[in-house]
Write a protein that holds these residues in place. Structure first.
Motif, mmCIF file in Angstrom:
data_model
loop_
_atom_site.group_PDB
_atom_site.id
_atom_site.type_symbol
_atom_site.label_atom_id
_atom_site.label_comp_id
_atom_site.label_asym_id
_atom_site.label_seq_id
_atom_site.Cartn_x
_atom_site.Cartn_y
_atom_site.Cartn_z
ATOM 1 N N ARG A 20 -4.826 -2.703 -5.078
ATOM 2 C CA ARG A 20 -6.273 -2.692 -5.249
ATOM 3 C C ARG A 20 -6.790 -4.117 -5.343
ATOM 4 O O ARG A 20 -6.244 -4.941 -6.080
ATOM 5 C CB ARG A 20 -6.688 -1.914 -6.500
ATOM 6 N N ALA A 21 -7.836 -4.393 -4.593
ATOM 7 C CA ALA A 21 -8.542 -5.671 -4.658
ATOM 8 C C ALA A 21 -10.018 -5.381 -4.868
ATOM 9 O O ALA A 21 -10.558 -4.428 -4.303
ATOM 10 C CB ALA A 21 -8.332 -6.481 -3.377
ATOM 11 N N ALA A 22 -10.679 -6.192 -5.695
ATOM 12 C CA ALA A 22 -12.088 -5.928 -6.004
ATOM 13 C C ALA A 22 -12.831 -7.236 -6.257
ATOM 14 O O ALA A 22 -12.260 -8.206 -6.747
ATOM 15 C CB ALA A 22 -12.210 -5.011 -7.223
ATOM 16 N N LEU B 108 -7.069 -8.643 -8.453
ATOM 17 C CA LEU B 108 -6.009 -8.035 -7.652
ATOM 18 C C LEU B 108 -5.090 -7.273 -8.596
ATOM 19 O O LEU B 108 -4.733 -7.778 -9.668
ATOM 20 C CB LEU B 108 -5.202 -9.099 -6.906
ATOM 21 N N SER B 109 -4.713 -6.072 -8.213
ATOM 22 C CA SER B 109 -3.774 -5.298 -9.029
ATOM 23 C C SER B 109 -2.792 -4.573 -8.126
ATOM 24 O O SER B 109 -3.112 -4.219 -6.979
ATOM 25 C CB SER B 109 -4.515 -4.298 -9.918
ATOM 26 N N LEU C 34 0.421 -4.576 -12.577
ATOM 27 C CA LEU C 34 0.093 -5.967 -12.844
ATOM 28 C C LEU C 34 -1.302 -6.242 -12.306
ATOM 29 O O LEU C 34 -1.676 -5.732 -11.242
ATOM 30 C CB LEU C 34 1.095 -6.920 -12.174
ATOM 31 N N GLU C 35 -2.087 -7.056 -13.030
ATOM 32 C CA GLU C 35 -3.435 -7.391 -12.576
ATOM 33 C C GLU C 35 -3.756 -8.834 -12.937
ATOM 34 O O GLU C 35 -3.422 -9.308 -14.030
ATOM 35 C CB GLU C 35 -4.472 -6.472 -13.211
ATOM 36 N N ALA D 160 -3.031 -9.193 -16.839
ATOM 37 C CA ALA D 160 -2.717 -7.998 -17.627
ATOM 38 C C ALA D 160 -1.488 -7.319 -17.056
ATOM 39 O O ALA D 160 -1.235 -7.364 -15.844
ATOM 40 C CB ALA D 160 -3.892 -7.023 -17.635
ATOM 41 N N VAL D 161 -0.724 -6.700 -17.943
ATOM 42 C CA VAL D 161 0.436 -5.917 -17.553
ATOM 43 C C VAL D 161 0.371 -4.583 -18.275
ATOM 44 O O VAL D 161 -0.060 -4.507 -19.425
ATOM 45 C CB VAL D 161 1.750 -6.666 -17.875
ATOM 46 N N ASP D 162 0.772 -3.515 -17.574
ATOM 47 C CA ASP D 162 0.751 -2.164 -18.137
ATOM 48 C C ASP D 162 2.021 -1.457 -17.687
ATOM 49 O O ASP D 162 2.209 -1.214 -16.490
ATOM 50 C CB ASP D 162 -0.491 -1.419 -17.672
#
Length: 836
Positions: free
Chosen positions: A797-799, A832-833, A316-317, A329-331
């Motif tokens: 993950r955060a960016a 954020l993911s 998830l992002e 977004a979802v993958d």
């Protein structure tokens, strides 16, 4: 071909253990490594790793895992005539470590292989390089190091492996099931690309310049569209359109490129391109008609979509940024049945954003399901679809006077819109569906069939400018109501085979292609009141009735036969021969001026290339290739001849290490049959123009040190008009800078409390370039700085990504003196993911 054969045999019931552990030859291995280290130290005074590879180092060209009744076979294939591989085995904790000296992995597999849960009580097998002259195989047990016994064979070494909880003999042996197999991630370096030959071939063996933008680069740069992804590719440009517009145009070597999806031409990518389901972008520079049919000569850009995984994967992002940018977004991926023969992947995406341009907003939506059915160990089929939609107004740009050139009334604000906020809008939808079928006839031959249908529907009402009035403050405008439908059907059927004629090895591709494109365009125009760009008052409506400008029906059909042979005379000398014969026709009807033209062309496109590798590090190549493209022209009194392109290219590719790759290319392109003004009738054109491009490209990408990645590119492009009835010979092609430079680098802390914290920094430097093909004005050069900071640990993950760090004012592109397009100002986004 010699092999090192590792046979993994695992039993499932209790009994006596009959296999004794092999005593590790630790001291012999240590001594051998000391000797090797001393050789490396001495050799470094005289040359590179290529010297070591010439001193009896065996190259492993492939790794295969084969299931047998007794267990699993791990086959390390080597070049014929190589020295036999000798393993040194030692248990370390839960690992059984197998070191193989005097060996290296071939470029095609240099990132190694990893297989998870291959057998009961064995959790992982990995094959990777230790250094330039040794390979390590690690077999990890769930509780203890597995036991092993070396069994000599004729040309093979067989390793029987059992866990401590199993036996070599039992009353029944359960079938061993491969749970998951995947290649270790490439990082910033990708070795193989199907775009260059339609086969899985190392880039170094392809006699043409190829650049890959892998997923890690897309992620680090937070690239949300193909233009942003290609900012790391030398010489890539945005064409004549706005970077905020619906249409996506890409230029390479001075000309527009073709776009493919998973190897099939798909023109709808230029109209609706939501980037969420893209795994990587492959760039083949120069003509490619031999492989993919009709197209331009600048190059080919292939989108590789995300494919199903054998391991359960969920991500998830969410993202937010300046100008009210929000996206999610979802993958999702994994197996749908216990034996993992049916796999799925589902990507979903939604985004809304505004812009620094007044009244400009944009919404994007996409859902992309993929289903793979592994029918047998030799046959598989993948079904893939996506529905994408973009709603956005039209960015008409700004006049030259007051932006690039001075205006006595002052500077036009960069955020000014000349559109009408209550009118300007467009809805653009595309549905794509297709399949990819593969059947392996034998170990060396396979059949392939791929199909893709793309159905595009575009509706829009826009206002665009006709240039400044004499007072240089009021913009004359035109209202445009457009309906555009484009249905594309493309199917490839071909065979891929490997065989030998004596000592010469061949890799053959042969097949046929069927293509159809049905296009319907209806355009109606009407006047609308001018707008004072220095003191705008919005709210105007179209004046009077619209008039029909275009009412076009176009059908393009083609059938093609193609063949290509990669001929390996030796390990370091490759000849690539290819040819394609197309029968292509086009029926072009324009009801607005009551014209109906039909044209058919039979075209042969050749391709010849030579690759010579004087060492494992250096590749020299040269190639010749041609392309053709039918063009529909409503201003031509007769059907136009297809545009034909010719390219000569020479280059050097260097694998400085297994994590660093560079390409230097020199090329000469010529495009003929370009439409130009008819000397006898100024309202018509004739196909007698010619344009050319010559230049140099340098691409460097890889890992300098652990955690420190870099991509660097430079392009010198001299693209000019060489023959024309309207424009001066020698004019530069519009929007093409002579010099362009890009660099992007990241560093991630590898250990300690800050492990996973990373930083990125990039520069894009673009030379001044003509704003139109008349060369009546120039867009100024610019330097843009981008940056990133990110933290990735375990599944989180955060960016934060920063585009145009110093808020530079610059212009990206131009359509004409009426429309130049400013680049985006400072934009900060945070994301954020989480993967689980």
């Amino acid at each position: 071909m010699k092999s090192l054969l590792l046979l993994l045999s695992v039993a499932s019931v209790s009994g006596l253990i009959l296999v004794s552990p092999v005593v590790a030859e630790t001291e012999r291995f240590k001594n051998a490594k000391l000797v090797r280290a001393e050789e490396e130290k001495m050799s470094s005074q005289f040359g590179t790793a290529g010297n070591l590879l010439a001193q009896g180092v065996t190259r492993v060209t492939d790794v295969e895992v084969i299931q047998t009744e007794a267990g699993l076979e791990l086959v390390l294939k080597t070049v014929a005539g190589s020295e036999q591989l000798i393993p040194v085995i030692s248990p370390v904790g839960n690992d059984l470590v197998i070191d193989i000296l005097d060996a290296t992995l071939d470029f095609s597999i240099r990132r190694g292989i990893e297989e998870l849960n291959p057998a009961p009580e064995i959790s992982r097998i990995t094959v990777g390089k230790v250094d330039e002259t040794s390979i390590r195989v690690v077999i990890t047990g769930e509780n203890d190091a597995p036991r092993a016994e070396v069994v000599p064979g004729r040309d093979n070494l067989v390793l029987n492996v059992t866990s401590k909880g199993t036996v070599a003999e039992s009353e029944s042996i359960e079938e061993i099931e491969v749970i998951a197999t995947r290649e270790i991630e490439d990082g910033y370096v990708v070795d193989n690309a199907t775009i260059g030959t339609r086969t899985d071939t190392p880039i170094k063996d392809i006699p043409q310049s190829i650049q890959i933008v892998p997923q890690e680069v897309i992620k680090d740069r937070n690239a949300t569209n193909v233009n942003e992804a290609l900012e790391t590719v030398s010489g890539a440009g945005t064409g004549i359109d706005s970077p905020r517009d619906l249409f996506t145009n890409i230029t390479l070597r001075g000309f527009l490129v073709n776009t493919l999806t998973n190897g099939l031409a798909d023109p709808t990518n230029s109209n609706v391109n939501v980037f969420n389901n893209i795994d990587r972008v492959e760039v083949l520079r120069g003509p490619s008609s031999v492989l993919f049919g009709q197209g331009t000569i600048g190059g080919t850009v292939n989108y590789r979509t995300k494919q199903p995984l054998t391991e359960p994967f969920y991500a998830l992002e969410v993202e937010a940024g300046r100008f009210d940018l929000y996206s999610g977004a979802v993958d999702l991926s994994g197996p749908l049945n216990e034996d993992q023969t049916v796999l799925y992947r589902l990507s979903g995406f939604a985004k809304t954003t505004e812009s620094f341009v007044d009244f400009f907003d944009r919404q994007e939506y996409q859902i992309a399901p993929v289903l793979t059915w592994n029918i047998s160990d030799r046959t598989s089929i993948t079904f893939e679809a996506d529905y994408s939609q973009i709603n956005t107004p039209f960015d008409a740009g700004l006049p030259v006077e007051g932006t690039v050139e001075p205006n006595p009334n002052g500077d036009i604000p960069r955020d000014r819109s000349i559109a009408e906020p209550d009118i300007d809008d467009s809805e653009n939808k595309v549905f794509r569906i297709g399949y990819d079928f593969t059947h392996r006839l034998s170990d060396n031959w396979q059949l392939r069939s791929t199909f893709r249908a793309s159905l595009l529907d575009l509706d829009r009402e826009i206002v665009f400018n006709l240039g400044l009035a004499e007072d240089l403050r009021n913009v004359n405008r035109l209202f445009d109501e457009q309906k555009f439908e484009d249905n594309v059907y493309n199917i490839d059927n071909y065979v891929v085979g490997e065989f030998s004629t004596g000592s010469i090895e061949h890799k053959l591709v042969a097949g046929f292609n069927l293509y159809r494109q049905d296009t319907r365009i209806k355009d109606a125009f009407g006047p609308i009141a001018p707008l004072d760009v220095f003191n705008p008052v919005y709210g105007s409506e179209p004046i009077g009735d619209t008039f029909l400008g275009f009412d076009v029906d176009s059908q393009v059909q083609s059938v093609a036969l193609f063949v290509q042979d990669q001929i390996n005379f030796t390990d370091n000398l490759i000849l690539l021969l290819g040819g394609r014969f197309d029968i292509a026709n086009q029926d072009f009807e324009n009801a607005a001026n009551d014209t109906d033209d039909f044209t058919q062309d039979e075209v042969f496109s050749p391709r010849v290339g030579i690759v010579y590798q004087p060492s494992e590090v250096i590749t020299l190549y040269t190639s010749f290739t041609r392309s053709f493209q039918q063009t529909a022209n409503v201003f031509s009194p007769a059907p136009s001849k297809p545009r034909e392109g010719t390219q000569y290219e020479i280059g050097v590719k260097a694998d400085i290490s297994d994590r660093f790759f560079t390409t230097l290319a020199l090329y000469d392109l010529t495009l003929t049959n370009v439409p130009t003004a008819d000397p006898t009738n100024p309202f018509f054109t004739v196909p007698s123009g010619e344009q050319s491009s010559r230049g140099v490209e340098l691409d460097i990408n890889g890992e300098i040190l652990p955690g420190w990645n870099i991509i660097l590119g430079y392009a010198y492009t001299d693209a000019r008009v060489t023959e024309d009835n309207t424009f001066d010979e020698g004019n530069q092609l519009s929007n093409i800078p002579k010099n362009q430079f890009n660099i992007w680098t990241t560093y991630t802390i590898q250990q300690g409390s800050l492990e996973g914290l990373g930083f990125g920094l990039g520069l894009i430097v673009v030379d001044e370039r003509p704003g139109d093909i008349e060369n009546s004005f120039e867009l100024p050069g610019y330097t843009r700085t981008d940056a990133a900071i990110f933290y990735e640990r375990n599944k989180f993950r955060a960016a934060v990504n920063i585009k145009n760090l110093f808020d530079e004012d610059y212009f990206v592109s131009s359509q004409s003196r009426n429309s130049v397009f400013p680049g985006d100002p400072l934009i900060v986004t945070g994301s954020l993911s989480y993967k689980f």
